[in-house]
Write an enzyme that holds these catalytic residues in place. Structure first.
Site, mmCIF file in Angstrom:
data_model
loop_
_atom_site.group_PDB
_atom_site.id
_atom_site.type_symbol
_atom_site.label_atom_id
_atom_site.label_comp_id
_atom_site.label_asym_id
_atom_site.label_seq_id
_atom_site.Cartn_x
_atom_site.Cartn_y
_atom_site.Cartn_z
ATOM 1 N N HIS A 108 3.646 -6.221 11.339
ATOM 2 C CA HIS A 108 3.339 -6.324 9.915
ATOM 3 C C HIS A 108 4.566 -6.605 9.048
ATOM 4 O O HIS A 108 4.414 -6.941 7.867
ATOM 5 C CB HIS A 108 2.631 -5.047 9.438
ATOM 6 C CG HIS A 108 1.990 -5.188 8.093
ATOM 7 N ND1 HIS A 108 1.141 -6.226 7.779
ATOM 8 C CD2 HIS A 108 2.083 -4.424 6.970
ATOM 9 C CE1 HIS A 108 0.735 -6.102 6.529
ATOM 10 N NE2 HIS A 108 1.299 -5.021 6.010
ATOM 11 N N ASP A 147 0.499 -8.727 14.265
ATOM 12 C CA ASP A 147 0.253 -7.816 13.147
ATOM 13 C C ASP A 147 -1.058 -7.063 13.354
ATOM 14 O O ASP A 147 -2.140 -7.633 13.243
ATOM 15 C CB ASP A 147 0.207 -8.612 11.837
ATOM 16 C CG ASP A 147 0.152 -7.729 10.598
ATOM 17 O OD1 ASP A 147 -0.074 -6.515 10.724
ATOM 18 O OD2 ASP A 147 0.339 -8.279 9.495
ATOM 19 N N SER A 156 1.324 -7.723 1.921
ATOM 20 C CA SER A 156 0.377 -6.718 2.394
ATOM 21 C C SER A 156 -0.655 -6.424 1.302
ATOM 22 O O SER A 156 -1.347 -7.334 0.846
ATOM 23 C CB SER A 156 1.127 -5.471 2.860
ATOM 24 O OG SER A 156 0.268 -4.616 3.575
ATOM 25 N N GLN A 157 -0.762 -5.175 0.823
ATOM 26 C CA GLN A 157 -1.676 -4.926 -0.288
ATOM 27 C C GLN A 157 -1.324 -5.826 -1.476
ATOM 28 O O GLN A 157 -2.213 -6.361 -2.150
ATOM 29 C CB GLN A 157 -1.597 -3.468 -0.740
ATOM 30 C CG GLN A 157 -2.431 -3.171 -1.980
ATOM 31 C CD GLN A 157 -2.207 -1.768 -2.501
ATOM 32 O OE1 GLN A 157 -3.067 -0.913 -2.337
ATOM 33 N NE2 GLN A 157 -1.075 -1.520 -3.127
ATOM 34 N N TYR A 191 0.821 -1.216 0.000
ATOM 35 C CA TYR A 191 0.000 0.000 0.000
ATOM 36 C C TYR A 191 0.852 1.261 0.000
ATOM 37 O O TYR A 191 1.731 1.435 0.842
ATOM 38 C CB TYR A 191 -0.885 -0.019 1.244
ATOM 39 C CG TYR A 191 -2.017 0.987 1.266
ATOM 40 C CD1 TYR A 191 -3.209 0.729 0.611
ATOM 41 C CD2 TYR A 191 -1.894 2.178 1.971
ATOM 42 C CE1 TYR A 191 -4.259 1.635 0.655
ATOM 43 C CE2 TYR A 191 -2.942 3.087 2.026
ATOM 44 C CZ TYR A 191 -4.118 2.811 1.353
ATOM 45 O OH TYR A 191 -5.152 3.708 1.399
#
Length: 322
Positions: free
Chosen positions: A303, A273, A187-188, A92
């Site tokens: 994360h 996370d 992640s994203q 992201y």
């Protein structure tokens, strides 16, 4: 933060309460059909990077709405036959950055394609180069609520479509082997990887690390960390819209793409996370439909997850598939 989500034994059994819309498959079939009305127009321009072990191409292809999307294709120097292909999606706020930042997969003898994420690339890294020319209704700053008034308008409809077209563009190069294609991302990028895994039927595998964009009903009420928090702050102003928002998000939930997964998968989750809570990751993992799946769990990480240890795990895992 110490452990805040479900215990590990419960995570391994956890199932999301999110329900896929009845027209989920029709929605995505129509979306991709409309995108393919535009010529893919994949262009590969050689780049002089000063690197001697790889060849790099500046790629442009037509994504959602025919909009130009950028990427880098990196090949081992001297490649003269189709290579296994790794298609990567970015976290992201980041963009494709610079070519020398993407040397891992080409160093293994594979072709590597990294997709720029439309409208992003200004929060970290070395930038991006893909605009998002689509406007929309009022949104909270960020990307999570852009177009959230309707599934047809939602930002990630465009991103996920771009991602499917990115696979098609990468596969169109004569030195990539479409039969040996794996999608990866963190992640994203992991959430985008899940979407691709549910929309592209013939991948050799996927590897989403600490994936974002999963189990929206739980994520939006469990964590107050961004980017999920953007949705709560939007709803703080747009009172009474939660059910409408969840309906839009249900078309983009990694859990529902996981239900349609048709390739081996390597996931990862971190138990501390707060950005992508472990229960939301396990919701997608437990829903992943292909029986050949595994998840690496990092007990005391936030994360960042496994970081270089997860990279090493992916390198080992990848040998079995491409």
């Amino acid at each position: 933060m110490a452990l805040f989500d479900l215990p590990l034994d419960e995570l391994r059994e956890y199932r999301s309460e999110s329900t896929a819309p009845e027209d989920f498959d029709a929605f995505w079939s129509k979306t991709l059909e409309e995108a393919r009305e535009h010529d893919l127009d994949a262009r590969f321009e050689p780049v002089d990077t000063g690197l001697s072990t790889v060849r790099v191409f500046d790629v442009t292809f037509a994504g959602f709405g025919g909009h130009p999307v950028k990427g880098w294709l990196t090949l081992p120097a001297g490649a003269d036959a189709p290579l296994p292909l790794v298609v990567e999606f970015i976290g992201y706020g980041g963009g494709r950055g610079l070519p020398h930042q993407h040397l891992l997969w080409a160093s293994t003898g594979r072709a590597h394609f990294v997709m720029d994420t439309r409208g992003q690339g200004s929060a970290w890294g070395a930038g991006g180069g893909t605009a998002d020319p689509v406007g929309g209704a009022p949104a909270y700053p960020g990307f999570m609520t852009r177009g959230i008034d309707a599934p047809e308008n939602y930002y990630y409809r465009r991103v996920f479509t771009d991602a499917v077209r990115a696979v098609e563009a990468a596969r169109s190069h004569p030195l990539t082997d479409e039969r040996r294609t794996v999608a990866v991302g963190a992640s994203q990028g992991g959430g985008i990887t899940l979407a691709v895994g549910g929309l592209v039927p013939d991948l050799a595998g996927i590897a989403p690390d600490v994936p974002f964009l999963c189990d929206f009903p739980r994520a939006t009420t469990l964590t107050d960390r961004h980017p999920y928090r953007e949705i709560g702050l939007y709803l703080k102003t747009h009172r009474g819209r939660f059910e409408d928002v969840l309906r839009t998000l249900s078309y983009f939930d990694g859990v529902h793409f996981a239900d349609r997964g048709r390739a081996p998968a390597l996931f990862s989750a971190a138990l501390e996370d707060q950005t992508c809570p472990p229960s939301t990751v396990f919701a997608a993992f437990n829903a992943w439909a292909h029986e050949d799946k595994t998840i690496e769990v990092y007990d005391f990480n936030d994360h960042e997850g496994g970081g270089p240890f997860q990279e090493a795990a992916r390198l080992r895992w990848m040998r079995s598939y491409i």
